[in-house]
Write a protein that holds these residues in place. Structure first.
Motif, PDB file in Angstrom:
ATOM      1  N   ILE A   1     -96.421  41.228   9.067  1.00 18.70           N
ATOM      2  CA  ILE A   1     -96.318  40.038   9.923  1.00 18.70           C
ATOM      3  C   ILE A   1     -94.904  39.472   9.857  1.00 18.70           C
ATOM      4  O   ILE A   1     -94.343  39.296   8.773  1.00 18.70           O
ATOM      5  CB  ILE A   1     -97.308  38.946   9.476  1.00 18.70           C
ATOM      6  CG1 ILE A   1     -98.741  39.464   9.542  1.00 18.70           C
ATOM      7  CG2 ILE A   1     -97.173  37.697  10.334  1.00 18.70           C
ATOM      8  CD1 ILE A   1     -99.756  38.445   9.067  1.00 18.70           C
TER       9      ILE A   1
ATOM     10  N   PHE B   1     -98.483  41.121   3.984  1.00 15.47           N
ATOM     11  CA  PHE B   1     -97.605  40.228   4.735  1.00 15.47           C
ATOM     12  C   PHE B   1     -96.345  40.921   5.236  1.00 15.47           C
ATOM     13  O   PHE B   1     -95.586  40.328   6.015  1.00 15.47           O
ATOM     14  CB  PHE B   1     -97.270  39.002   3.895  1.00 15.47           C
ATOM     15  CG  PHE B   1     -98.443  38.073   3.724  1.00 15.47           C
ATOM     16  CD1 PHE B   1     -98.830  37.234   4.749  1.00 15.47           C
ATOM     17  CD2 PHE B   1     -99.182  38.086   2.551  1.00 15.47           C
ATOM     18  CE1 PHE B   1     -99.927  36.401   4.611  1.00 15.47           C
ATOM     19  CE2 PHE B   1    -100.284  37.252   2.397  1.00 15.47           C
ATOM     20  CZ  PHE B   1    -100.655  36.409   3.430  1.00 15.47           C
TER      21      PHE B   1
ATOM     22  N   LEU C   1     -95.328  36.680   2.202  1.00 15.43           N
ATOM     23  CA  LEU C   1     -95.484  35.300   2.661  1.00 15.43           C
ATOM     24  C   LEU C   1     -94.707  34.428   1.687  1.00 15.43           C
ATOM     25  O   LEU C   1     -94.938  34.472   0.475  1.00 15.43           O
ATOM     26  CB  LEU C   1     -96.958  34.903   2.647  1.00 15.43           C
ATOM     27  CG  LEU C   1     -97.275  33.397   2.706  1.00 15.43           C
ATOM     28  CD1 LEU C   1     -96.831  32.805   4.031  1.00 15.43           C
ATOM     29  CD2 LEU C   1     -98.763  33.159   2.476  1.00 15.43           C
TER      30      LEU C   1
ATOM     31  N   CYS D   1     -92.961  34.259   7.119  1.00 16.07           N
ATOM     32  CA  CYS D   1     -93.084  35.696   6.906  1.00 16.07           C
ATOM     33  C   CYS D   1     -91.897  36.328   7.628  1.00 16.07           C
ATOM     34  O   CYS D   1     -91.383  35.781   8.578  1.00 16.07           O
ATOM     35  CB  CYS D   1     -94.389  36.232   7.477  1.00 16.07           C
ATOM     36  SG  CYS D   1     -95.886  35.526   6.757  1.00 16.07           S
TER      37      CYS D   1
ATOM     38  N   SER E   1    -101.460  41.517  12.108  1.00 15.78           N
ATOM     39  CA  SER E   1    -100.171  42.202  12.095  1.00 15.78           C
ATOM     40  C   SER E   1     -99.424  41.838  13.366  1.00 15.78           C
ATOM     41  O   SER E   1     -99.973  41.199  14.265  1.00 15.78           O
ATOM     42  CB  SER E   1    -100.370  43.720  12.013  1.00 15.78           C
ATOM     43  OG  SER E   1    -101.017  44.197  13.182  1.00 15.78           O
TER      44      SER E   1
ATOM     45  N   GLN F   1    -104.681  41.515   3.617  1.00 15.49           N
ATOM     46  CA  GLN F   1    -103.508  41.072   4.355  1.00 15.49           C
ATOM     47  C   GLN F   1    -102.254  41.517   3.619  1.00 15.49           C
ATOM     48  O   GLN F   1    -101.996  41.085   2.491  1.00 15.49           O
ATOM     49  CB  GLN F   1    -103.494  39.559   4.542  1.00 15.49           C
ATOM     50  CG  GLN F   1    -102.327  39.079   5.396  1.00 15.49           C
ATOM     51  CD  GLN F   1    -102.341  39.717   6.776  1.00 15.49           C
ATOM     52  OE1 GLN F   1    -103.267  39.534   7.565  1.00 15.49           O
ATOM     53  NE2 GLN F   1    -101.310  40.493   7.092  1.00 15.49           N
TER      54      GLN F   1
ATOM     55  N   SER G   1    -104.252  45.726   8.022  1.00 19.70           N
ATOM     56  CA  SER G   1    -104.277  44.310   7.666  1.00 19.70           C
ATOM     57  C   SER G   1    -105.126  43.532   8.659  1.00 19.70           C
ATOM     58  O   SER G   1    -105.283  43.936   9.816  1.00 19.70           O
ATOM     59  CB  SER G   1    -102.857  43.727   7.659  1.00 19.70           C
ATOM     60  OG  SER G   1    -102.151  44.123   6.505  1.00 19.70           O
TER      61      SER G   1
ATOM     62  N   SER H   1    -100.939  34.965  11.497  1.00 17.10           N
ATOM     63  CA  SER H   1    -101.704  35.492  10.370  1.00 17.10           C
ATOM     64  C   SER H   1    -103.177  35.107  10.391  1.00 17.10           C
ATOM     65  O   SER H   1    -103.982  35.685   9.658  1.00 17.10           O
ATOM     66  CB  SER H   1    -101.094  34.992   9.054  1.00 17.10           C
ATOM     67  OG  SER H   1    -101.271  33.582   8.934  1.00 17.10           O
TER      68      SER H   1
END
Length: 279
Positions: free
Chosen positions: A40, A37, A67, A62, A227, A35, A224, A46
């Motif tokens: 996102i 971040f 994050l 985010c 997204s 992931q 990821s 997420s």
């Protein structure tokens, strides 16, 4: 009758294959979960759950490259990652930086395993606001000060045959292997993060198969789990799931296999007895 038996045994084979698929072998370096971040802009997309025992005062967001989590009170905050298929030998790679270390008791915990939505049965590594790591030898003083000062930290956590002996910490180009005071056995369960009295930003997380890989492989090296283009909306607590398409639990599949096998056995026995009866 024979056709019915063939169908039943086919169902058993399919179900059992589904159970075993959860434990398939992967190549060294295969990325099991990733992931980034930065992909996102909304935390709710997420697929990461907020634990039910989390303090209500924590915030999660985010929108930049990380994050961001902020918790000001003494309550703990838990984030539970989507279920990841992994064996007993794997490596976690993640990075973080402290954004608020105003409370000396603040810490970030990486949960190597936990269970339930609360969660409980937690095994975690604790990174303190002062730059120390619980149950590990002290880091070099300059490195500890850099961590406490908000520099980005890259952590590598190799788990070999279910046991953690050491971690690798990198700060500002300096790499240090920190030995644990005693080995820790990591059980099955979900992974996640734990926060208390701290502000933290986490840019990226990887879970990789094996510990001896020289490079990461697989589609998830760059892609990821979630997204903005492919959001994974975490369901409400009254719903079933981990934010991914609904699938059977491993135990449910095993139970279905047993039930189907039982039914097939009974039908077979009845068929045999019927054929033996004089007409």
């Amino acid at each position: 009758m024979k056709r019915l038996l063939i169908v039943l045994f086919a169902v058993v084979a399919i179900l059992c294959t589904s159970v075993n698929a959860a434990y398939m072998d992967y190549d060294q370096g295969y990325v099991l979960y990733h992931q980034d971040f930065a992909h996102i802009s909304d935390f709710t997309k997420s697929g990461i759950k907020v634990g039910l025992l989390s303090t209500k005062d924590a915030t999660y967001s985010c929108g930049g490259d990380s994050l961001a989590v902020k918790t000001d009170d003494g309550g703990r905050s838990y984030l539970i990652f989507p279920e990841t298929d992994r064996g007993y030998t794997y490596t976690v790679e993640f990075s973080f930086r402290f954004t608020d270390v105003s409370h000396e008791n603040g810490y970030l915990g990486y949960m190597l395993t936990c269970r339930g939505n609360e969660p409980n049965n937690i095994t975690h590594l604790t990174f303190r606001a002062n730059g120390s790591i619980d149950d590990f030898e002290p880091l070099p003083e300059e490195m500890a000060q850099a961590i406490a000062g908000g520099e980005e930290v890259k952590v590598t956590i190799p788990v070999e045959n279910g046991v953690l002996y050491h971690i690798i910490v990198e700060v500002g180009g300096t790499v240090h292997t920190a030995e644990r005071n005693s080995m820790i056995v990591v059980g099955e369960g979900n992974m996640g993060l734990l926060f208390r009295y701290i502000g933290v930003e986490i840019p990226e997380i990887y879970v990789v198969n094996g510990v001896d890989y020289t490079e990461k492989i697989g589609n998830n090296v760059s892609d990821s789990y979630a997204s903005d283009e492919h959001p994974v909306v975490t369901p409400g607590w009254d719903e079933i799931g981990e934010g991914a398409p609904a699938t059977y639990d491993h135990l449910s599949l095993a139970l279905l296999c047993l039930i189907t096998c039982g039914v097939a056995t009974v039908i077979t026995a009845k068929s045999v007895l019927s054929e033996r009866k004089p007409h």
